[in-house]
Design a protein around this motif. Structure first.
Motif, PDB file in Angstrom:
ATOM      1  N   ILE A  94       0.840  -1.204   0.000  1.00 25.66           N
ATOM      2  CA  ILE A  94       0.000   0.000   0.000  1.00 25.66           C
ATOM      3  C   ILE A  94       0.872   1.250   0.000  1.00 25.66           C
ATOM      4  O   ILE A  94       0.641   2.197  -0.777  1.00 25.66           O
ATOM      5  N   GLU A  95       1.871   1.284   0.861  1.00 28.54           N
ATOM      6  CA  GLU A  95       2.729   2.464   0.955  1.00 28.54           C
ATOM      7  C   GLU A  95       3.505   2.688  -0.338  1.00 28.54           C
ATOM      8  O   GLU A  95       3.642   3.820  -0.810  1.00 28.54           O
ATOM      9  N   LEU A  96       4.003   1.594  -0.928  1.00 30.62           N
ATOM     10  CA  LEU A  96       4.760   1.719  -2.173  1.00 30.62           C
ATOM     11  C   LEU A  96       3.854   2.128  -3.324  1.00 30.62           C
ATOM     12  O   LEU A  96       4.191   3.021  -4.115  1.00 30.62           O
ATOM     13  N   MET A  97       2.685   1.482  -3.452  1.00 28.28           N
ATOM     14  CA  MET A  97       1.753   1.811  -4.528  1.00 28.28           C
ATOM     15  C   MET A  97       1.274   3.254  -4.429  1.00 28.28           C
ATOM     16  O   MET A  97       1.051   3.915  -5.444  1.00 28.28           O
ATOM     17  N   THR A  98       1.083   3.733  -3.214  1.00 27.81           N
ATOM     18  CA  THR A  98       0.651   5.112  -3.023  1.00 27.81           C
ATOM     19  C   THR A  98       1.705   6.081  -3.533  1.00 27.81           C
ATOM     20  O   THR A  98       1.380   7.132  -4.088  1.00 27.81           O
ATOM     21  N   ARG A  99       2.984   5.714  -3.375  1.00 24.52           N
ATOM     22  CA  ARG A  99       4.076   6.599  -3.800  1.00 24.52           C
ATOM     23  C   ARG A  99       4.354   6.517  -5.291  1.00 24.52           C
ATOM     24  O   ARG A  99       4.552   7.545  -5.947  1.00 24.52           O
ATOM     25  N   VAL A 100       4.410   5.275  -5.833  1.00 25.89           N
ATOM     26  CA  VAL A 100       4.900   5.116  -7.207  1.00 25.89           C
ATOM     27  C   VAL A 100       3.841   4.639  -8.191  1.00 25.89           C
ATOM     28  O   VAL A 100       4.089   4.603  -9.398  1.00 25.89           O
ATOM     29  N   GLY A 101       2.661   4.270  -7.689  1.00 24.52           N
ATOM     30  CA  GLY A 101       1.616   3.775  -8.574  1.00 24.52           C
ATOM     31  C   GLY A 101       1.503   2.259  -8.508  1.00 24.52           C
ATOM     32  O   GLY A 101       2.462   1.568  -8.152  1.00 24.52           O
ATOM     33  N   VAL A 102       0.331   1.762  -8.878  1.00 28.81           N
ATOM     34  CA  VAL A 102       0.049   0.330  -8.775  1.00 28.81           C
ATOM     35  C   VAL A 102       0.934  -0.484  -9.703  1.00 28.81           C
ATOM     36  O   VAL A 102       1.572  -1.463  -9.298  1.00 28.81           O
ATOM     37  N   THR A 103       0.997  -0.107 -10.969  1.00 29.82           N
ATOM     38  CA  THR A 103       1.721  -0.915 -11.946  1.00 29.82           C
ATOM     39  C   THR A 103       3.230  -0.875 -11.717  1.00 29.82           C
ATOM     40  O   THR A 103       3.934  -1.821 -12.082  1.00 29.82           O
ATOM     41  N   ALA A 104       3.736   0.202 -11.115  1.00 32.49           N
ATOM     42  CA  ALA A 104       5.176   0.308 -10.868  1.00 32.49           C
ATOM     43  C   ALA A 104       5.607  -0.483  -9.641  1.00 32.49           C
ATOM     44  O   ALA A 104       6.800  -0.728  -9.451  1.00 32.49           O
ATOM     45  N   ALA A 105       4.640  -0.877  -8.813  1.00 34.01           N
ATOM     46  CA  ALA A 105       4.968  -1.602  -7.582  1.00 34.01           C
ATOM     47  C   ALA A 105       5.075  -3.095  -7.890  1.00 34.01           C
ATOM     48  O   ALA A 105       4.151  -3.873  -7.644  1.00 34.01           O
TER      49      ALA A 105
END
Length: 213
Positions: free
Chosen positions: A18-29
């Motif tokens: 969640i924290e990573l997707m919030t920062r970089v986007g869903v597809t980039a995580a």
């Protein structure tokens, strides 16, 4: 990292995702990036979730649970039926767009659902759950006021959430660099409250402070 049981590792990975997707986007995580976020081997992510669909489902379920928790914890306060609806709507708005909100993340999952059948299935479940929660809350509030809704609660919920989704999308597009909403978006939210209350009461939109052109 020391060995951690899967029952403990799963929520850790979900929160890291969640924290990573919030920062970089869903597809980039990617699973590799999520593993690095928590400091574990990439294989740990695959072992814990099996497939990326399972990971996506867990993320959406957690974001939904967090959002629904904030909504259910909101108090309608005192006042008329319309005033209490407004209080709840603003609590939902803060839960979706505030500092801890995840409307950006859910918006990305929604866009991804249009081309990914697995994500579409996950987001359909989210949509049904949030509509059910809105229906339950509206029904309970009407009962507390001994009010018979002029339109079925589930249809009012669909009407409200459709408008709310549009306003959150507008907020994401037009918000200021410091995350302040566009003034017209907030006026639109007030109009949505008025039309929703009007549907409930079977009357024209009430409580709207400005003429609608």
């Amino acid at each position: 990292m020391a060995h951690v049981p899967a029952s403990e590792r799963r929520p850790q990975l979900v929160q890291a995702a969640i924290e990573l997707m919030t920062r970089v986007g869903v597809t980039a995580a990617s699973t590799r990036a999520i593993a690095a976020e928590l400091g574990v081997a990439q294989a740990t992510v695959h072992y814990t979730f099996g497939t990326k669909k399972d990971l996506y489902r867990a993320v959406v379920e957690q974001v939904t649970a967090d959002f629904m928790g904030s909504v259910r914890a909101a108090s309608p306060g005192d006042g008329t039926f319309g005033e209490q609806v407004r209080t709840l709507v603003h609590a939902i708005w803060e839960g979706a767009t505030g500092a801890e909100g995840h409307c950006v993340l859910l918006s990305e999952f929604g866009a991804l659902a249009m081309r990914d059948p697995d994500v579409k299935e996950i987001m359909e479940g989210f949509q049904r759950e949030i509509e059910g929660t809105a229906t339950e809350m509206l029904t309970a509030l009407a009962a507390a006021h001994d009010l018979t809704l002029a339109v079925p609660a589930n249809l009012i919920a669909v009407h409200f959430l459709s408008g709310f989704d549009g306003l959150t999308a507008r907020h994401l597009t037009l918000r200021s660099p410091d995350d302040e909403p566009d003034p017209e978006t907030l006026r639109g939210l007030e109009l949505l409250v008025a039309t929703t209350v009007g549907l409930c009461l079977g009357e024209p939109a009430t409580g709207w402070p400005h003429p609608v052109s």
